[in-house]
Write an enzyme that holds these catalytic residues in place. Structure first.
Site, PDB file in Angstrom:
ATOM      1  N   THR A 145       0.833  -1.200   0.000  1.00  0.00           N
ATOM      2  CA  THR A 145       0.000   0.000   0.000  1.00  0.00           C
ATOM      3  C   THR A 145       0.867   1.249   0.000  1.00  0.00           C
ATOM      4  OG1 THR A 145      -1.591   1.289   1.309  1.00  0.00           O
ATOM      5  CG2 THR A 145      -0.155  -0.192   2.526  1.00  0.00           C
ATOM      6  N   SER A 187      -2.332   3.484  10.454  1.00  0.00           N
ATOM      7  CA  SER A 187      -3.306   2.587  11.080  1.00  0.00           C
ATOM      8  C   SER A 187      -2.611   1.269  11.370  1.00  0.00           C
ATOM      9  CB  SER A 187      -4.510   2.351  10.159  1.00  0.00           C
ATOM     10  OG  SER A 187      -4.135   1.532   9.056  1.00  0.00           O
ATOM     11  N   TYR A 189      -3.535  -1.566  10.146  1.00  0.00           N
ATOM     12  CA  TYR A 189      -3.410  -2.207   8.832  1.00  0.00           C
ATOM     13  C   TYR A 189      -2.139  -1.746   8.128  1.00  0.00           C
ATOM     14  CZ  TYR A 189      -3.870  -2.239   3.774  1.00  0.00           C
ATOM     15  OH  TYR A 189      -3.604  -2.347   2.434  1.00  0.00           O
ATOM     16  N   HIS A 190      -1.930  -0.433   8.049  1.00  0.00           N
ATOM     17  CA  HIS A 190      -0.743   0.075   7.365  1.00  0.00           C
ATOM     18  C   HIS A 190       0.531  -0.362   8.086  1.00  0.00           C
ATOM     19  CE1 HIS A 190      -3.815   3.021   5.815  1.00  0.00           C
ATOM     20  NE2 HIS A 190      -3.205   2.662   4.700  1.00  0.00           N
ATOM     21  N   LYS A 193       1.695  -3.698   6.920  1.00  0.00           N
ATOM     22  CA  LYS A 193       2.375  -3.635   5.621  1.00  0.00           C
ATOM     23  C   LYS A 193       3.816  -3.153   5.773  1.00  0.00           C
ATOM     24  CE  LYS A 193      -1.172  -4.747   2.940  1.00  0.00           C
ATOM     25  NZ  LYS A 193      -1.200  -5.881   2.003  1.00  0.00           N
TER      26      LYS A 193
END
Length: 405
Positions: A145, A187, A189-190, A193
């Site tokens: 991302t 976040s 989620y990030h 990654k």
């Protein structure tokens, strides 16, 4: 090539599987179908009706004569099952989409944070570990991302993965070095990654794995293959957790719901048409790094827009109103996003832009299936902190019943 598509039932995985199958590759989907269970958990469904993965692959075979194989495997939990499958089939390439992909979902509660970390990081490490253990020289392509870079304003274009820096030595000299661009996740989620990036760097350096990491922007629209039959259509998320800002604006316009802009709308985001996304993945497949080389990193995006500019463009098209709401995210009110993406352009990518493809691509789909929308699931209400949660507007339409005082 024989290609394993991890998470091939998902939003990007499914059209990628069809695109590569259409190009003649032997496609094997490995998926635990968790995204479908999350629909059940959240009480919301894709705007577009979705058949089972078995029915989808059956229709694809009936339409094209080509088979896509499905294997029910949880990468994060079923390590031995994954390793045995890889040992038996020994794919030429592995495309890794098997991660929980929504930032708001990852911030809903402590349970959702734990799930996102456990699922995403374990899935990535199990895959790298198995490839190494089996000495399987498969090219691993990972869908990352743009969010690993963060959305801060530094006044310079973000390079493709690596940043050239000068480091002052103890002797007063300056030594030039290339490092991973500093991570700045917004976040949980990030953040997963960003952890993926470090795992890739280690296994490429230590074990010679060939890895390509694609830092992707917000994806929109449909592909040539998903348009081929009504039952091949891709999922379309519009809810406050999984709906992208573009999908949400379009469905809001289609059902007469105000376009919900959070904060100033000065957040700049990167975008890419899904047809370009699958083409980029195919280009990456054709241009793998050499064994022993560092991780190859591409910025998989084609344009950037401010959220408020996007809302105003769709409002002009549709006549919709804009609602300015508190921001559930902890982020800068305004940011620039200047991104370099020469690598894919140099490989021949001719991108589809929002203005060129927006109307015909999504608006018709949004209007066709607008009857399936649950208006109560449209607001974005997952807050980044407890303090922010107290400010969230749960009723942008102003239709909630008021108590009599």
């Amino acid at each position: 090539m024989k290609i394993a598509v991890m998470g091939g039932d998902g939003f990007i995985g499914w059209p990628t599987s069809l695109h590569l199958s259409d190009a003649g590759h032997d496609i094997h989907i490995l998926d635990n179908l968790s995204r479908r269970w999350i629909d059940t958990e959240l009480g919301v469904q894709s705007l577009t009706p979705m058949d089972s993965i078995q029915e989808r692959t059956r229709i694809w075979h009936a339409e094209t004569g080509r088979r896509i194989h499905f294997n029910l495997i949880d990468l994060a939990k079923d390590y031995e099952l994954l390793k045995n499958w890889l040992s038996e089939h020994r794919p030429d390439a592995v495309i890794h989409f098997a991660e929980q992909r929504a930032a708001p979902y990852s911030m809903k509660s402590d349970r959702h944070k734990n799930y996102t970390v456990n699922n995403n990081v374990s899935a990535t490490h199990n895959l790298l570990n198995a490839l190494t253990e089996l000495n399987l020289d498969a090219h691993l392509i990972h869908l990352g991302t743009m969010g690993v870079y963060g959305y801060s304003t530094v006044g310079a274009a973000i390079p493709e993965g690596y940043l050239r820096v000068g480091i002052e030595t103890s002797g007063g000299e300056t030594v030039n070095q290339e490092i991973l661009y500093p991570s700045n996740p917004g976040s949980i989620y990030h953040m997963t990654k960003c952890l993926d990036q470090l795992l890739f760097q280690f296994y490429a350096k230590n074990d010679g794995l060939r890895v390509t990491d694609l830092h992707q922007g917000i994806v929109w629209a449909h592909t040539e293959q998903t348009r081929r039959h009504a039952q091949l259509i891709n999922r379309f998320d519009y809810d406050g957790d999984y709906g992208t800002v573009l999908n949400r604006f379009l469905i809001q316009a289609a059902i007469g719901y105000p376009l919900t802009v959070h904060g100033t709308g000065g957040q700049t985001r990167a975008f890419i048409h899904i047809q370009d996304s699958v083409r980029c993945i195919e280009l990456a497949l054709k241009n793998p790094p050499a064994r022993g080389a560092r991780v190859e990193i591409f910025n998989q995006m084609t344009e950037t827009h401010r959220v408020r500019d996007l809302a105003e463009m769709i409002a002009r098209m549709s006549g919709a109103n804009i609602a300015w709401l508190p921001n559930p995210r902890k982020e800068a009110a305004e940011n620039e996003l200047i991104v370099r993406n020469e690598k894919f352009r140099d490989l021949g990518l001719d991108p589809i832009t929002l203005e060129a493809g927006l109307l015909g691509e999504i608006v018709d789909v949004a209007k066709k299936f607008a009857y399936r929308v649950d208006r109560a699931r449209v607001p974005a209400v997952s807050a980044w902190t407890k303090d922010i949660a107290a400010t969230i507007n749960h009723d942008p339409e102003g239709k909630r019943l008021k108590s009599v005082s």
